[in-house]
Design an enzyme around this catalytic site. Sequence first.
Site, mmCIF file in Angstrom:
data_model
loop_
_atom_site.group_PDB
_atom_site.id
_atom_site.type_symbol
_atom_site.label_atom_id
_atom_site.label_comp_id
_atom_site.label_asym_id
_atom_site.label_seq_id
_atom_site.Cartn_x
_atom_site.Cartn_y
_atom_site.Cartn_z
ATOM 1 N N LYS A 52 25.581 3.047 4.257
ATOM 2 C CA LYS A 52 25.681 2.411 5.581
ATOM 3 C C LYS A 52 26.676 3.155 6.460
ATOM 4 O O LYS A 52 26.453 3.334 7.658
ATOM 5 C CB LYS A 52 26.081 0.939 5.426
ATOM 6 C CG LYS A 52 24.966 0.074 4.824
ATOM 7 C CD LYS A 52 25.421 -1.323 4.397
ATOM 8 C CE LYS A 52 24.294 -2.053 3.671
ATOM 9 N NZ LYS A 52 24.674 -3.380 3.155
ATOM 10 N N GLN A 96 29.946 -6.836 2.334
ATOM 11 C CA GLN A 96 28.918 -6.535 1.339
ATOM 12 C C GLN A 96 28.853 -7.647 0.290
ATOM 13 O O GLN A 96 29.872 -8.046 -0.266
ATOM 14 C CB GLN A 96 29.216 -5.178 0.673
ATOM 15 C CG GLN A 96 28.163 -4.719 -0.319
ATOM 16 C CD GLN A 96 26.813 -4.387 0.322
ATOM 17 O OE1 GLN A 96 26.739 -4.040 1.495
ATOM 18 N NE2 GLN A 96 25.750 -4.520 -0.437
ATOM 19 N N ASP A 119 24.731 -8.991 10.007
ATOM 20 C CA ASP A 119 23.791 -9.368 8.937
ATOM 21 C C ASP A 119 22.909 -10.543 9.373
ATOM 22 O O ASP A 119 21.818 -10.739 8.807
ATOM 23 C CB ASP A 119 24.567 -9.817 7.685
ATOM 24 C CG ASP A 119 24.870 -8.693 6.715
ATOM 25 O OD1 ASP A 119 24.000 -7.823 6.525
ATOM 26 O OD2 ASP A 119 25.971 -8.707 6.126
HETATM 27 N N1 GUN Z 1 23.860 -7.192 -0.465
HETATM 28 C C1 GUN Z 1 22.553 -6.907 -0.653
HETATM 29 N N2 GUN Z 1 21.895 -6.848 0.526
HETATM 30 C C2 GUN Z 1 22.825 -7.099 1.484
HETATM 31 C C3 GUN Z 1 22.762 -7.176 2.901
HETATM 32 O O1 GUN Z 1 21.709 -7.019 3.530
HETATM 33 N N3 GUN Z 1 23.936 -7.437 3.532
HETATM 34 C C4 GUN Z 1 25.103 -7.646 2.865
HETATM 35 N N4 GUN Z 1 26.194 -7.925 3.582
HETATM 36 N N5 GUN Z 1 25.189 -7.582 1.548
HETATM 37 C C5 GUN Z 1 24.049 -7.318 0.865
#
Ligand code: GUN
Length: 297
Positions: A52, A96, A119
């Site tokens: 990311k 995350q 998110d």
């Molecule tokens: N863990 C797995 N997928 C995601 C996501 O799309 N966002 C976040 N913040 N954590 C994750």
Amino acid sequence: MTTVIDGKAVAADVREQLANSVDTLRDADVTPTLATVLMSDDPASETYVSMKQRDCEEVGIEARDVRISADAPADELFETIEDLNADTDVDGILVQMPVPDHVDKQAVLRSIDPEKDVDGFHPENVGRLVAGDARYKPCTPHGIQKLFESIDLDPEGKDVVVVGRSDIVGKPMANLLIQKAEGGNATVTVCHSRTRDLAEKTRQADVVVAAAGVPELVDGSMLSEGAVVVDVGVNRVDADTEKGYELVGDVDYDSAAEKASAITPVPGGVGPMTRAMLLYNTVKAASRQEDVPVELP
Ligand code: GUN
């Protein structure tokens, strides 16, 4: 002929358009900024966060990489989020998931400023999505809508079976697909671990979105001829490889591809789209908070 849906190519297209939107923001002296927060030792989570960060750099988004020890007190995470909420240079915040067991996940989601919640997991943003007034669409289901567009698939009137009811994929996917809006208007069935006869449900579907987190749960025998199949699964299974594991989707690709009219591969299908739509939400967050209009793909 089965179309293999090229998530990498669609994501590259989205990123290219977003880079232009970032230029518009930068021309207005706005540097879109995403803060990622990782409180975990899980190597997979570390990899996701690094990717990311790299994605942000590629389109001109500034990325802040905040790391908190997995055994730190929960308050350290909450204080970090408070600081990022207050920091006017930060447009988007992503914590995350999963967070360690001693941290209240729901409290974390509630603590993020909803305007910075790229998110789309804050209850206010979940509520807005369900109400048909989304602020930020969650990245994976939004990315899947873009994949449908890429193959000219309009979900209107289609029978869609979503396998999995997670807060991150299954629930928001179903909610987007039932919206009375472009990319919606589908008839949606949500299946999960307690569904009595999964195959009976998936065989009725024009479109199957597999997001249960179970390796190769959906195979060709469970599909109707010509179904569109989207595989959200990224499951690590033990294998005789250098790393000791391999990544397997929720779909048994070979048998499913024999039946499907279109199918996403793993890797290279949904994954790149999730990452691209995070950039989309970050650009949107900067545009909203700095009041600089931009075009979005
Ligand atoms: N863990 C797995 N997928 C995601 C996501 O799309 N966002 C976040 N913040 N954590 C994750």
